[in-house]
Design an enzyme around this catalytic site. Structure first.
Site, PDB file in Angstrom:
ATOM      1  N   CYS A 124     -15.204  14.492   4.357  1.00 42.59           N
ATOM      2  CA  CYS A 124     -15.663  13.548   5.383  1.00 42.59           C
ATOM      3  C   CYS A 124     -16.258  14.252   6.603  1.00 42.59           C
ATOM      4  O   CYS A 124     -16.969  13.630   7.391  1.00 42.59           O
ATOM      5  CB  CYS A 124     -14.521  12.638   5.808  1.00 42.59           C
ATOM      6  SG  CYS A 124     -13.907  11.638   4.449  1.00 42.59           S
ATOM      7  N   HIS A 267     -16.632   9.384  12.413  1.00 46.61           N
ATOM      8  CA  HIS A 267     -16.260   9.109  11.030  1.00 46.61           C
ATOM      9  C   HIS A 267     -15.338   7.895  11.004  1.00 46.61           C
ATOM     10  O   HIS A 267     -14.405   7.793  11.793  1.00 46.61           O
ATOM     11  CB  HIS A 267     -15.554  10.325  10.435  1.00 46.61           C
ATOM     12  CG  HIS A 267     -14.986  10.061   9.091  1.00 46.61           C
ATOM     13  ND1 HIS A 267     -15.750   9.520   8.073  1.00 46.61           N
ATOM     14  CD2 HIS A 267     -13.736  10.228   8.582  1.00 46.61           C
ATOM     15  CE1 HIS A 267     -14.983   9.385   7.004  1.00 46.61           C
ATOM     16  NE2 HIS A 267     -13.766   9.794   7.286  1.00 46.61           N
ATOM     17  N   ASN A 297     -14.392   3.580   4.340  1.00 47.16           N
ATOM     18  CA  ASN A 297     -14.595   5.015   4.577  1.00 47.16           C
ATOM     19  C   ASN A 297     -15.589   5.537   3.537  1.00 47.16           C
ATOM     20  O   ASN A 297     -15.270   5.609   2.352  1.00 47.16           O
ATOM     21  CB  ASN A 297     -13.242   5.722   4.464  1.00 47.16           C
ATOM     22  CG  ASN A 297     -13.335   7.228   4.652  1.00 47.16           C
ATOM     23  OD1 ASN A 297     -14.417   7.810   4.580  1.00 47.16           O
ATOM     24  ND2 ASN A 297     -12.195   7.848   4.878  1.00 47.16           N
TER      25      ASN A 297
HETATM   26  N1  COA Z   1      -1.248  -2.868  -0.219  1.00 45.82           N
HETATM   27  C1  COA Z   1      -0.014  -3.260   0.075  1.00 45.82           C
HETATM   28  N2  COA Z   1       0.996  -2.407   0.265  1.00 45.82           N
HETATM   29  C2  COA Z   1       0.722  -1.089   0.164  1.00 45.82           C
HETATM   30  C3  COA Z   1      -0.560  -0.611  -0.142  1.00 45.82           C
HETATM   31  C4  COA Z   1      -1.571  -1.562  -0.325  1.00 45.82           C
HETATM   32  N3  COA Z   1      -2.832  -1.212  -0.611  1.00 45.82           N
HETATM   33  N4  COA Z   1      -0.522   0.720  -0.153  1.00 45.82           N
HETATM   34  C5  COA Z   1       0.725   1.098   0.112  1.00 45.82           C
HETATM   35  N5  COA Z   1       1.491  -0.006   0.311  1.00 45.82           N
HETATM   36  C6  COA Z   1       2.923  -0.084   0.636  1.00 45.82           C
HETATM   37  C7  COA Z   1       3.629   1.209   0.345  1.00 45.82           C
HETATM   38  O1  COA Z   1       4.004   1.276  -1.028  1.00 45.82           O
HETATM   39  C8  COA Z   1       4.820   1.113   1.260  1.00 45.82           C
HETATM   40  O2  COA Z   1       5.786   0.255   0.690  1.00 45.82           O
HETATM   41  P1  COA Z   1       7.353   0.606   0.760  1.00 45.82           P
HETATM   42  O3  COA Z   1       7.666   0.621   2.230  1.00 45.82           O
HETATM   43  O4  COA Z   1       7.961  -0.517   0.018  1.00 45.82           O
HETATM   44  O5  COA Z   1       7.464   1.937   0.116  1.00 45.82           O
HETATM   45  C9  COA Z   1       4.268   0.407   2.486  1.00 45.82           C
HETATM   46  O6  COA Z   1       3.073  -0.257   2.035  1.00 45.82           O
HETATM   47  C10 COA Z   1       3.919   1.333   3.608  1.00 45.82           C
HETATM   48  O7  COA Z   1       3.186   2.410   3.076  1.00 45.82           O
HETATM   49  P2  COA Z   1       2.657   3.558   3.986  1.00 45.82           P
HETATM   50  O8  COA Z   1       1.886   4.541   3.160  1.00 45.82           O
HETATM   51  O9  COA Z   1       3.774   4.072   4.820  1.00 45.82           O
HETATM   52  O10 COA Z   1       1.643   2.744   4.900  1.00 45.82           O
HETATM   53  P3  COA Z   1       0.948   3.179   6.208  1.00 45.82           P
HETATM   54  O11 COA Z   1       1.355   2.317   7.325  1.00 45.82           O
HETATM   55  O12 COA Z   1       0.999   4.661   6.432  1.00 45.82           O
HETATM   56  O13 COA Z   1      -0.579   2.811   5.874  1.00 45.82           O
HETATM   57  C11 COA Z   1      -2.591   3.935   5.198  1.00 45.82           C
HETATM   58  C12 COA Z   1      -1.214   3.439   4.778  1.00 45.82           C
HETATM   59  C13 COA Z   1      -3.236   4.652   4.032  1.00 45.82           C
HETATM   60  C14 COA Z   1      -3.441   2.740   5.598  1.00 45.82           C
HETATM   61  C15 COA Z   1      -2.436   4.885   6.429  1.00 45.82           C
HETATM   62  O14 COA Z   1      -1.426   5.831   6.180  1.00 45.82           O
HETATM   63  C16 COA Z   1      -3.695   5.610   6.780  1.00 45.82           C
HETATM   64  O15 COA Z   1      -4.685   5.006   7.155  1.00 45.82           O
HETATM   65  N6  COA Z   1      -3.683   6.946   6.690  1.00 45.82           N
HETATM   66  C17 COA Z   1      -4.869   7.743   6.971  1.00 45.82           C
HETATM   67  C18 COA Z   1      -5.726   7.780   5.737  1.00 45.82           C
HETATM   68  C19 COA Z   1      -7.111   8.278   6.003  1.00 45.82           C
HETATM   69  O16 COA Z   1      -7.669   8.081   7.046  1.00 45.82           O
HETATM   70  N7  COA Z   1      -7.683   8.951   4.997  1.00 45.82           N
HETATM   71  C20 COA Z   1      -9.018   9.423   5.025  1.00 45.82           C
HETATM   72  C21 COA Z   1      -9.170  10.574   5.936  1.00 45.82           C
HETATM   73  S1  COA Z   1     -10.819  11.065   5.967  1.00 45.82           S
END
Ligand code: COA
Length: 340
Positions: A124, A267, A297
């Site tokens: 990215c 980004h 993204n």
């Molecule tokens: N829909 C519903 N629930 C989901 C899910 C989805 N698509 N993906 C994960 N979950 C669930 C998980 O299983 C977890 O459940 P649990 O508590 O029962 O285990 C819960 O939601 C929380 O998961 P978590 O990974 O802790 O969520 P989060 O608040 O961290 O949000 C992201 C997840 C990916 C949105 C967030 O971590 C994020 O944006 N990270 C940065 C990613 C990024 O920018 N990547 C690219 C960089 S260039």
């Protein structure tokens, strides 16, 4: 011609045209609800994304198609013939295949001369790295007119089932491009930049190709091969901290205040990450365009897509300062501050 920085005949660099090329196919949160256990509310709250574009791989739509479309339109907007380009750089992590590069195919399809053409992979952060490199190549006197494309079709590396839902909701496909040209006005072009990488974080966000890519073998599962693997919370923390750090460092390098930048061209990974930077530096919303709601993204395409959207809206003007910013897999992060 003396083109040494600081020399009597210094050259500047101008962005003389830009364009966007998106696939027609859309994937909304409602579409995702049908493919996996998720909800529009969950996705919107955590990421700000409502819909994203998806290349039609089944019918052969690939990164090279998007990249060619974007560069062709950018050349037209710049009034530049493909034969006037003397280098083509493509920021991508999803070439159609390991070789030939996207750059070679685009140069052929646009009818460029037999110019240098290559891909640069910094995930990215790729576009931000690449425009900094292009600026340096023009200022050195090596090249006069460089095409810089950001193009990725990462959706082919996503698993649209419950198993891969953590990453699958985030990404979309797209391409955008700019034409950069040497300018007699040496004040134009890049005035500060940062390029960073930390391979210690390689496994926080990666696409495994074999079981040996897993440090902990118990984490290996056939379904993970060739699909984006992400430690969402670790990447989130990395992005928030490095994003703020790189803005502060770049402002310091340039000796300017946050309010002197007209546009932060960021980004688009998560609207919450962008909000954290806005709050920390007091950046008003109109200076930091967010289009993640419509595009998700788009990896290397994300930064030039924001720039071109601002151009199309008539918001980019000569004399402005714009800071291009990105972070991503590698882990990588960087900035490129330009005087337009
Ligand atoms: N829909 C519903 N629930 C989901 C899910 C989805 N698509 N993906 C994960 N979950 C669930 C998980 O299983 C977890 O459940 P649990 O508590 O029962 O285990 C819960 O939601 C929380 O998961 P978590 O990974 O802790 O969520 P989060 O608040 O961290 O949000 C992201 C997840 C990916 C949105 C967030 O971590 C994020 O944006 N990270 C940065 C990613 C990024 O920018 N990547 C690219 C960089 S260039």
């Amino acid at each position: 011609m003396d083109t040494q920085a600081g020399g009597p005949n210094r050259v500047g660099v101008e962005i003389i045209g830009s364009a966007t090329h998106l696939p027609e196919g859309k994937l909304t949160n409602q579409d995702l609800e049908k493919l996996m256990t998720t909800s529009d509310e969950w996705i919107t709250k955590r990421t700000g994304i409502h819909t994203r574009r998806r290349a039609d791989m089944a019918n052969g739509e690939k990164t090279t198609d998007l990249a060619t479309g974007a560069m062709g339109k950018a050349l037209k907007n710049a009034g530049v013939d493909p034969k006037e380009l003397d280098l083509l750089l493509v920021a991508t992590m999803t070439p159609d295949s390991p070789t030939p590069s996207v750059g070679c195919v685009v140069a052929r399809d646009l009818g460029c001369n037999q110019i240098g053409a290559m891909d640069i992979n910094a995930a990215c952060s790729g576009y931000v790295y690449t425009i900094s490199i292009a600026d340096a190549l023009i200022r050195s006197g090596m090249y006069k007119t460089i095409g810089v494309i950001g193009a990725d079709t990462v959706t082919r590396h996503l698993d649209y089932s419950d198993y891969g839902r953590g990453a699958a909701i985030l990404f979309g496909d797209g391409a955008a491009a700019m034409v950069l040209r040497a300018s007699e006005d040496a004040s134009k072009g890049m005035i500060a930049h940062r390029m960073h990488a930390d391979g210690e974080g390689a496994k926080q966000l990666f696409i495994p190709s074999c079981k040996h890519d897993f440090v902990e073998q118990e984490l290996f599962d056939e379904r993970k091969l060739d699909k984006v693997q992400m430690n969402g919370q670790a990447v989130f923390k990395f992005a928030v901290s490095k994003f703020q750090e790189v803005i502060a460092d770049t402002l310091e390098d340039a000796g300017i205040g946050a309010d002197e930048v007209d546009h932060y061209i960021c980004h688009q990974a998560n609207s919450r990450i962008l909000d954290s930077a806005r709050e920390r530096f007091g950046i008003p919303a109109e200076k930091l365009l967010v289009n993640i709601d419509r595009l998700g993204n788009t990896v290397g395409a994300s930064v030039p897509l924001v720039f071109d959207e601002l151009v199309q809206a008539g918001k980019i003007k000569p004399g402005q300062k714009v800071m291009f910013l990105a972070f991503g897999a590698g882990l990588t992060w960087g900035s490129s501050l330009w005087q337009l």
